[in-house]
Each structure stands twice: as structure tokens, then as C-alpha cells.
Design an enzyme around this catalytic site. Structure first.
Site, PDB file in Angstrom:
ATOM      1  N   ASN A   1      37.444  50.361  65.667  1.00  0.00           N
ATOM      2  CA  ASN A   1      37.876  49.283  66.631  1.00  0.00           C
ATOM      3  C   ASN A   1      37.439  49.882  67.996  1.00  0.00           C
ATOM      4  O   ASN A   1      37.817  49.029  68.840  1.00  0.00           O
ATOM      5  CB  ASN A   1      39.342  49.150  66.731  1.00  0.00           C
ATOM      6  CG  ASN A   1      40.297  50.516  67.318  1.00  0.00           C
ATOM      7  OD1 ASN A   1      39.387  51.216  67.576  1.00  0.00           O
ATOM      8  ND2 ASN A   1      41.448  50.125  67.192  1.00  0.00           N
TER       9      ASN A   1
ATOM     10  N   GLU B   1      43.120  52.284  72.932  1.00  0.00           N
ATOM     11  CA  GLU B   1      42.846  51.168  72.040  1.00  0.00           C
ATOM     12  C   GLU B   1      42.145  50.124  72.843  1.00  0.00           C
ATOM     13  O   GLU B   1      42.260  50.087  74.090  1.00  0.00           O
ATOM     14  CB  GLU B   1      44.019  51.009  71.472  1.00  0.00           C
ATOM     15  CG  GLU B   1      44.850  52.009  70.715  1.00  0.00           C
ATOM     16  CD  GLU B   1      44.155  52.107  69.425  1.00  0.00           C
ATOM     17  OE1 GLU B   1      42.869  51.845  69.140  1.00  0.00           O
ATOM     18  OE2 GLU B   1      45.082  52.663  68.377  1.00  0.00           O
TER      19      GLU B   1
ATOM     20  N   HIS C   1      37.801  52.413  69.587  1.00  0.00           N
ATOM     21  CA  HIS C   1      38.551  53.335  70.709  1.00  0.00           C
ATOM     22  C   HIS C   1      38.026  54.860  70.918  1.00  0.00           C
ATOM     23  O   HIS C   1      37.089  55.264  70.161  1.00  0.00           O
ATOM     24  CB  HIS C   1      40.299  53.688  70.099  1.00  0.00           C
ATOM     25  CG  HIS C   1      40.436  54.533  69.000  1.00  0.00           C
ATOM     26  ND1 HIS C   1      41.346  54.200  68.093  1.00  0.00           N
ATOM     27  CD2 HIS C   1      39.647  55.738  68.573  1.00  0.00           C
ATOM     28  CE1 HIS C   1      41.260  55.004  66.996  1.00  0.00           C
ATOM     29  NE2 HIS C   1      40.378  56.134  67.284  1.00  0.00           N
TER      30      HIS C   1
ATOM     31  N   ASP D   1      43.523  64.040  73.244  1.00  0.00           N
ATOM     32  CA  ASP D   1      44.784  63.059  73.053  1.00  0.00           C
ATOM     33  C   ASP D   1      45.690  64.152  72.004  1.00  0.00           C
ATOM     34  O   ASP D   1      45.525  65.147  71.448  1.00  0.00           O
ATOM     35  CB  ASP D   1      44.592  62.094  72.386  1.00  0.00           C
ATOM     36  CG  ASP D   1      43.375  61.994  71.235  1.00  0.00           C
ATOM     37  OD1 ASP D   1      43.353  63.012  70.904  1.00  0.00           O
ATOM     38  OD2 ASP D   1      43.091  60.901  70.815  1.00  0.00           O
TER      39      ASP D   1
HETATM   40  C1  GLP Z   1      41.594  59.655  65.903  1.00  0.00           C
HETATM   41  C2  GLP Z   1      41.439  60.327  67.407  1.00  0.00           C
HETATM   42  C3  GLP Z   1      39.902  59.827  67.791  1.00  0.00           C
HETATM   43  C4  GLP Z   1      38.901  59.919  66.811  1.00  0.00           C
HETATM   44  C5  GLP Z   1      39.139  58.885  65.706  1.00  0.00           C
HETATM   45  C6  GLP Z   1      37.845  58.685  64.759  1.00  0.00           C
HETATM   46  O1  GLP Z   1      42.130  58.301  66.230  1.00  0.00           O
HETATM   47  N1  GLP Z   1      42.257  60.047  68.278  1.00  0.00           N
HETATM   48  O2  GLP Z   1      39.705  60.590  68.953  1.00  0.00           O
HETATM   49  O3  GLP Z   1      37.580  59.343  67.520  1.00  0.00           O
HETATM   50  O4  GLP Z   1      40.453  59.510  65.179  1.00  0.00           O
HETATM   51  O5  GLP Z   1      38.154  59.851  63.677  1.00  0.00           O
HETATM   52  P1  GLP Z   1      37.211  60.170  62.447  1.00  0.00           P
HETATM   53  O6  GLP Z   1      36.147  60.830  63.236  1.00  0.00           O
HETATM   54  O7  GLP Z   1      37.973  60.933  61.559  1.00  0.00           O
HETATM   55  O8  GLP Z   1      36.903  58.723  62.077  1.00  0.00           O
END
Ligand code: GLP
Length: 243
Positions: free
Chosen positions: A139, A146, A141, A74
Site C-alpha cells: 500500500n 501507512e 507504506h 520501526d
Molecule cells: C513491514 C515493515 C516495512 C516493510 C514491509 C514490507 O510492514 N514494517 O518496513 O517495508 O514489511 O515487507 P516485505 O519486504 O516482506 O514485503
């Protein structure tokens, strides 16, 4: 999409973040050779696995060329060119430069973001991702799909939820600087990767991990779609596994 008969997510629970990183690195490297493509996720969860892969390459325990190319999961829309928070910058800094890996991603400054999302979606599908690394949002995602994202969603422009913007604000000077939109690989795009390796750490992810593994496959928890993947691994510590 029909569920393959042998679909069953393998949940591997490890004692600490170091062991999670080692197991995830095993699964990632095992699914690659120098000619394959690697799907790369941002977020803090995969960082240990990335470091472990770099360490193994440097020590000669893994081949110097782990993959042919990396593809972003992304990307934020609208950040200034070269901003340190673009996911292209983050992934280069955290892993790709150290591996000498060429990285492709959507252009977050494209004049027509919808067209750019469609173009990138086609590029990823043509690239046939061998291993897709994933984190999971609190959440549920996946990438920036989302809650509410259709299970048959393609790579597209999405609006970020306030939970996600708040969670990601720690990387920006102020919460207001967090972009409101992003381009994300769609759930169907992610599901085309040959192997999925989802990494989650800490109790704050336990509810999302539980819903992804044991809840209904439902847009309310986009990560639940991995239950339909023939080769999905979830690697967590005890906290993210629910104790
Ligand atoms: C962002 C990314 C996701 C990732 C999420 C969780 O939102 N777009 O792909 O899974 O962060 O991040 P963390 O691993 O820092 O909790």
C-alpha cells in the site's frame, strides 16, 4: 520542505533477486564506514542484501566493522519481551548478530509509548543515520507510515492498517496475534538519513513502486516522499519495476 534541485530517485532494475541483493549491498556499504550508523528495515525484501553484506564481511571483501551501530526503522507495540517477532529480535537474528552490530530501537513495551516514540525519534536524529535501508508496503507504506501519514510526520505511535496486518500475519501463529499498533520513524525522520536504499521484489510491489517513483508526492503513497531526497536509490527486480 523544498525539493532540492538535484533530487531524482535513481531506480536500478536488476534481473533477479541475487543481483538486487548485490547492488543494494554495494550501495549500503559504499555509504558507510566503521564510524557511521546504519538504519535497518525488517521485511523479506532486504534479506538478500543483508546476507550479501554478511558474506562479504566473512570473506574479507568488506571491512569487518561495517558500521558503528544499527537503528531500527520501526517496532511493534505490545509483544511479550523477547518475542521472536519483535523487530529488535528479527534484525538481530537476520543481520546484526552476524555483523556484531549493536542495535537500538524503540521499546515496544514502554509504559508511555508516545513518550518512547518521541525519545527514540530524538535518538535517531542525533545519531545521523548514514544509510537507511527501506522496503515498501503493497500500500506504499514506508516503515509503518501507512497511507494518510503526513509528509511532515515525526517518529510516533501508529495504528496498522488491516492490509499490513494481513501481510505480516505469516510470521505469527495466528492473524489475531499481529499487533494493532507500532512505533515508526516518521517520514521526516527517515528523510534525514544521508542515503536511502529502498529494495522491492516481485510484481505485487509494482503498483507501490510506480506510485512512489512517478506519482505525486502525497500522503496517499507515503513512500513517494523519497522523490524529495537528494540521494535516494530504489533497487528492484523486473517484476517490481512493472515488467
Ligand atoms: C513491514 C515493515 C516495512 C516493510 C514491509 C514490507 O510492514 N514494517 O518496513 O517495508 O514489511 O515487507 P516485505 O519486504 O516482506 O514485503
Amino acid at each position: 520542505m523544498t525539493q532540492p534541485l538535484d533530487a531524482a530517485v535513481r531506480h536500478l532494475v536488476r534481473d533477479d533477486a541475487g543481483q538486487v541483493a548485490a547492488t543494494a549491498a554495494d550501495l549500503i556499504l559504499d555509504g558507510l564506514d566503521g564510524s557511521s550508523t546504519l538504519g535497518l528495515a525488517t521485511g523479506s525484501s532486504p534479506l538478500g542484501a543483508y546476507d550479501e553484506i554478511v558474506r562479504r564481511v566473512r570473506s574479507g571483501a568488506a571491512p569487518a566493522r561495517v558500521a558503528r551501530r544499527g537503528y531500527l526503522l520501526d517496532e511493534y507495540l505490545g509483544l511479550p519481551a523477547g518475542d521472536r517477532n519483535t523487530y529488535a529480535s528479527v534484525i538481530r537474528r537476520e543481520v546484526a548478530d552476524a555483523l556484531g552490530l549493536d542495535v537500538r530501537g524503540p521499546d515496544g513495551r514502554a509504559a508511555d509509548p508516545d513518550a518512547e516514540a518521541a525519545r527514540y525519534g530524538r535518538e535517531v536524529v542525533e545519531a545521523s543515520v548514514a544509510v537507511q535501508v527501506l522496503g515498501i508496503g503493497r500500500n506504499g507504506h514506508l516503515g509503518f507510515n501507512e497511507p494518510g501519514s503526513p509528509l511532515d510526520s515525526r517518529t510516533r505511535v501508529v495504528r496498522l492498517t488491516e492490509t499490513t496486518r494481513r501481510d505480516n500475519a505469516r510470521f505469527f501463529d495466528s492473524a489475531a496475534d499481529v499487533p494493532t499498533h507500532a512505533i515508526t520513524q516518521g517520514l521526516t525522520t527517515i528523510m534525514r538519513a544521508r542515503r536511502l536504499v529502498l529494495i522491492a521484489l516481485g510484481e505485487r510491489k509494482a503498483d507501490a513502486v510506480h506510485a512512489a517513483l512517478h506519482g505525486p508526492v502525497d500522503p496517499a503513497c507515503p513512500a513517494s516522499i523519497i522523490q524529495r531526497h537528494p540521494e535516494a536509490y530504489v533497487v528492484t527486480d523486473r517484476g517490481a519495476a512493472g515488467g
